[in-house]
Design an enzyme around this catalytic site. Sequence first.
Site, mmCIF file in Angstrom:
data_model
loop_
_atom_site.group_PDB
_atom_site.id
_atom_site.type_symbol
_atom_site.label_atom_id
_atom_site.label_comp_id
_atom_site.label_asym_id
_atom_site.label_seq_id
_atom_site.Cartn_x
_atom_site.Cartn_y
_atom_site.Cartn_z
ATOM 1 N N TYR A 106 -111.759 11.217 -20.065
ATOM 2 C CA TYR A 106 -113.702 11.303 -20.038
ATOM 3 C C TYR A 106 -114.313 11.489 -19.735
ATOM 4 O O TYR A 106 -114.877 10.780 -18.813
ATOM 5 C CB TYR A 106 -113.153 9.470 -20.349
ATOM 6 C CG TYR A 106 -113.828 8.836 -21.041
ATOM 7 C CD1 TYR A 106 -114.613 9.170 -21.497
ATOM 8 C CD2 TYR A 106 -113.778 7.722 -20.923
ATOM 9 C CE1 TYR A 106 -115.862 8.483 -22.600
ATOM 10 C CE2 TYR A 106 -113.816 6.568 -22.382
ATOM 11 C CZ TYR A 106 -115.155 7.402 -22.826
ATOM 12 O OH TYR A 106 -115.331 6.531 -24.033
ATOM 13 N N CYS B 194 -127.197 1.777 -27.912
ATOM 14 C CA CYS B 194 -126.898 0.947 -29.204
ATOM 15 C C CYS B 194 -127.336 2.864 -29.746
ATOM 16 O O CYS B 194 -127.794 3.436 -29.433
ATOM 17 C CB CYS B 194 -127.405 0.231 -30.387
ATOM 18 S SG CYS B 194 -128.723 0.985 -31.173
ATOM 19 N N GLN C 174 -111.475 8.177 -15.286
ATOM 20 C CA GLN C 174 -112.817 8.157 -14.454
ATOM 21 C C GLN C 174 -113.233 7.583 -13.829
ATOM 22 O O GLN C 174 -114.148 6.343 -13.227
ATOM 23 C CB GLN C 174 -113.918 7.000 -16.321
ATOM 24 C CG GLN C 174 -114.382 7.505 -17.390
ATOM 25 C CD GLN C 174 -115.346 7.456 -17.603
ATOM 26 O OE1 GLN C 174 -116.503 6.063 -16.993
ATOM 27 N NE2 GLN C 174 -115.900 7.181 -19.095
ATOM 28 N N ALA D 195 -113.897 12.216 -10.330
ATOM 29 C CA ALA D 195 -112.931 14.450 -10.491
ATOM 30 C C ALA D 195 -113.981 14.921 -10.255
ATOM 31 O O ALA D 195 -114.280 16.218 -10.352
ATOM 32 C CB ALA D 195 -112.517 13.766 -11.935
ATOM 33 N N TYR E 7 -114.120 11.661 -5.354
ATOM 34 C CA TYR E 7 -112.460 11.431 -5.820
ATOM 35 C C TYR E 7 -111.809 11.269 -4.797
ATOM 36 O O TYR E 7 -111.720 12.190 -3.564
ATOM 37 C CB TYR E 7 -111.133 13.198 -6.771
ATOM 38 C CG TYR E 7 -109.838 12.775 -7.045
ATOM 39 C CD1 TYR E 7 -110.152 11.996 -8.191
ATOM 40 C CD2 TYR E 7 -109.424 12.658 -6.300
ATOM 41 C CE1 TYR E 7 -108.987 11.748 -8.780
ATOM 42 C CE2 TYR E 7 -107.836 12.140 -6.803
ATOM 43 C CZ TYR E 7 -107.672 11.857 -8.282
ATOM 44 O OH TYR E 7 -107.141 11.612 -8.491
HETATM 45 P P1 NAD Z 1 -118.250 6.494 -9.380
HETATM 46 O O1 NAD Z 1 -118.443 7.234 -7.963
HETATM 47 O O2 NAD Z 1 -118.861 5.327 -9.229
HETATM 48 O O3 NAD Z 1 -116.852 5.516 -9.158
HETATM 49 C C1 NAD Z 1 -115.695 6.212 -9.227
HETATM 50 C C2 NAD Z 1 -114.521 5.210 -8.723
HETATM 51 O O4 NAD Z 1 -113.564 5.585 -9.202
HETATM 52 C C3 NAD Z 1 -115.173 4.629 -7.544
HETATM 53 O O5 NAD Z 1 -114.963 2.741 -8.016
HETATM 54 C C4 NAD Z 1 -113.942 5.289 -6.493
HETATM 55 O O6 NAD Z 1 -113.533 4.733 -5.628
HETATM 56 C C5 NAD Z 1 -112.952 5.675 -7.671
HETATM 57 N N1 NAD Z 1 -112.016 6.170 -6.995
HETATM 58 C C6 NAD Z 1 -112.121 7.349 -6.884
HETATM 59 N N2 NAD Z 1 -111.030 8.377 -7.107
HETATM 60 C C7 NAD Z 1 -109.727 7.690 -6.583
HETATM 61 C C8 NAD Z 1 -108.260 7.786 -7.181
HETATM 62 N N3 NAD Z 1 -108.062 8.812 -6.835
HETATM 63 N N4 NAD Z 1 -107.614 6.663 -7.042
HETATM 64 C C9 NAD Z 1 -107.932 5.902 -7.939
HETATM 65 N N5 NAD Z 1 -109.908 5.542 -7.813
HETATM 66 C C10 NAD Z 1 -110.400 6.175 -7.476
HETATM 67 O O7 NAD Z 1 -118.604 6.952 -10.747
HETATM 68 P P2 NAD Z 1 -118.829 6.170 -12.322
HETATM 69 O O8 NAD Z 1 -119.836 5.983 -12.315
HETATM 70 O O9 NAD Z 1 -117.586 5.103 -12.427
HETATM 71 O O10 NAD Z 1 -118.526 8.011 -12.680
HETATM 72 C C11 NAD Z 1 -117.037 7.841 -13.317
HETATM 73 C C12 NAD Z 1 -116.682 9.537 -13.399
HETATM 74 O O11 NAD Z 1 -117.285 9.167 -15.035
HETATM 75 C C13 NAD Z 1 -117.409 10.796 -12.559
HETATM 76 O O12 NAD Z 1 -116.769 11.450 -12.211
HETATM 77 C C14 NAD Z 1 -118.940 10.515 -14.059
HETATM 78 O O13 NAD Z 1 -119.750 12.076 -13.716
HETATM 79 C C15 NAD Z 1 -118.021 10.840 -15.253
HETATM 80 N N6 NAD Z 1 -118.898 10.001 -16.153
HETATM 81 C C16 NAD Z 1 -118.746 9.779 -17.185
HETATM 82 C C17 NAD Z 1 -119.174 10.002 -18.403
HETATM 83 C C18 NAD Z 1 -119.187 9.227 -19.425
HETATM 84 O O14 NAD Z 1 -119.895 10.000 -21.004
HETATM 85 N N7 NAD Z 1 -117.508 9.694 -19.694
HETATM 86 C C19 NAD Z 1 -121.064 9.385 -18.339
HETATM 87 C C20 NAD Z 1 -121.123 9.360 -16.913
HETATM 88 C C21 NAD Z 1 -120.494 10.508 -16.131
#
Ligand code: NAD
Length: 572
Positions: A334, A422, A275, A278, A285
């Site tokens: 994810y 929930c 997560q 990306a 990223y």
């Molecule tokens: P965010 O930007 O708050 O956090 C992303 C984190 O990833 C940051 O802390 C950053 O430092 C870290 N990071 C970036 N590149 C990295 C790398 N190469 N190695 C290690 N760490 C790295 O984002 P978020 O709100 O936590 O969301 C994460 C992702 O999940 C996003 O792409 C978002 O769109 C997606 N997302 C998923 C869901 C879901 O239901 N699964 C829901 C909403 C968003």
Amino acid sequence: MALDPQKKLLEKLKIGLGKARPVKAPTGTQLHCKSWYQEAALRMLCNNLDPDNGENPDELIVYGGIGKAARNWDCFDAIIRTLLDLENDETLLVQSGKPVGVIKTHSHSPRVFIANSNLVGHWDNWEHFNLLDKKGLIMYGQMTAGSWIYIGSQGILQGTYETFATLSDQHFDGSMTGKVALSGGLGGMGGAQPLAVTMNGGVIIIVEVDRNRIQRRLDTGYLDVTTDNMDEAIKLARQAAEDRKALSVGLCGNCAEVLPKMIDQGFIPDVVTDQTSAHDELNGYIPMGVDLEEALQLRFSDPKKYIDMAMDSMATHCRAILEMQRRGAVAFDYGNNLRGQALKAGVDNAMDYPGFIPAFIRPLFCEGEGPFRWAALSGDPKDIAITDQALIDAFPHKKRMVRWLTMAGEQVRHMGLPARICWLGYGERDKAGKLFNDLVRSGRIKAPIVIGRDHLDCGSVASPFRETEAMKDGSDAVADWALLNCMASVASGSAWTSFHDGGGVGIGYAMHAGQVCVVDGTDEAEQRVITTLRNDPATGIIRHADAGYERAVEVAQERGVKLPMINMFNQK
Ligand code: NAD
């Protein structure tokens, strides 16, 4: 002379300053607007930017890369002023975080319409978005950032908890105990992963490049321990799994560097996912080969080079996940589009591991289930405790929900306004909405409750690499459904409704709608909340029935959702 409540609030929020300052939502029973609908929108916008809640409020960033609540601080100030003056038969129009007009509507209409990041198909990509963003013409709204219903990491915690629970049902006899998961990213959403896994009894290593993010999750009790040393992280995880203890380890490092090293050393986790941000190759990223500071500078000094490096790193990262899968790990995407980016960067088999929706969530969508969430406008956590108990009493047969609500009440620290989430299905969400309205009416709860959901829901999204991946009839990219869901919420009387492009997976990859209701204990609120919360999941059942999912057709028939084509065939 005493100041009136509006003036006091304008001073407290420093409205007119036009630049960054800490913002907190007003709490309590004092109304500053002309009804609780406008008041709720105002409080939830402020709540998104509460330093306890949003990830980088100075830049108006709430979560998910550059997911923002308002376009800039002048826009924030203007939204607050407009909500304070907005009549009960008017609706504020917000275009990508900027308040652009007020229209005359009806008392039953939503009080705010929000459209974020939407682009016409041919131009629907990051390149064009970034061009417009630079000119100050657009804003990335993510899902709940730009639609003012973000409730901190808890919002995703329950979904992540459900995902790992379903995964253990499918692969590990119903428990993560003794199993080690590996993931990346401890941001607004990703930060929920460690607690979700330990709540399921398992062990997780999360690789995160930003030390401050790791510290934040430690401070808020979402993460147990941290280290900079990969060998130590692996040792800690293996030991905890052997002792059958739950543990989360934050490993400071870059996923694209760490995962291949883990493979070299023969460490293959039981589960692997990711997560990091990306979905955004420029502002999300972090590429390998540079430290965090250098990366942040490179974004501005040479964005093209940055993007090339990030795409390359994502390819390496994805290849490592594929290799771990080949060697026995359960791998899933994810919802951050890492696979999509890797595919673009030349990893032809990037899609060989599934997204989490087809793997674990789609059966729930066929029941009209989705991430129902609510916040107490009083600011009093006791109000949330009362709603928790009310749902446990109303749905005692929903064992997983009861377990979650009990654990959340004990373990989840509120971020900003007290809130809860929930998953509830068709026929349950409207029941819960009425129940909450009754609690406000009777005075058991001190102030109105705001009820919303993530845009990640059964009927509200078109997102071929996430919510609508691998639909049975191949209709993954048809966005009509998200628009129909949006129209249904407007017609039903939500408090505010939004429509966005790009949330979760990035610009051009998803279109999605959000709705929020407010219950203030009145008859009008009861009517609005029942209609909205019935129709919203109904669109999910309709969408899945139309795509050929038998369970969705059954649910429609059992619970009275009208399906004209299917009914017609049944009569023949
Ligand atoms: P965010 O930007 O708050 O956090 C992303 C984190 O990833 C940051 O802390 C950053 O430092 C870290 N990071 C970036 N590149 C990295 C790398 N190469 N190695 C290690 N760490 C790295 O984002 P978020 O709100 O936590 O969301 C994460 C992702 O999940 C996003 O792409 C978002 O769109 C997606 N997302 C998923 C869901 C879901 O239901 N699964 C829901 C909403 C968003």
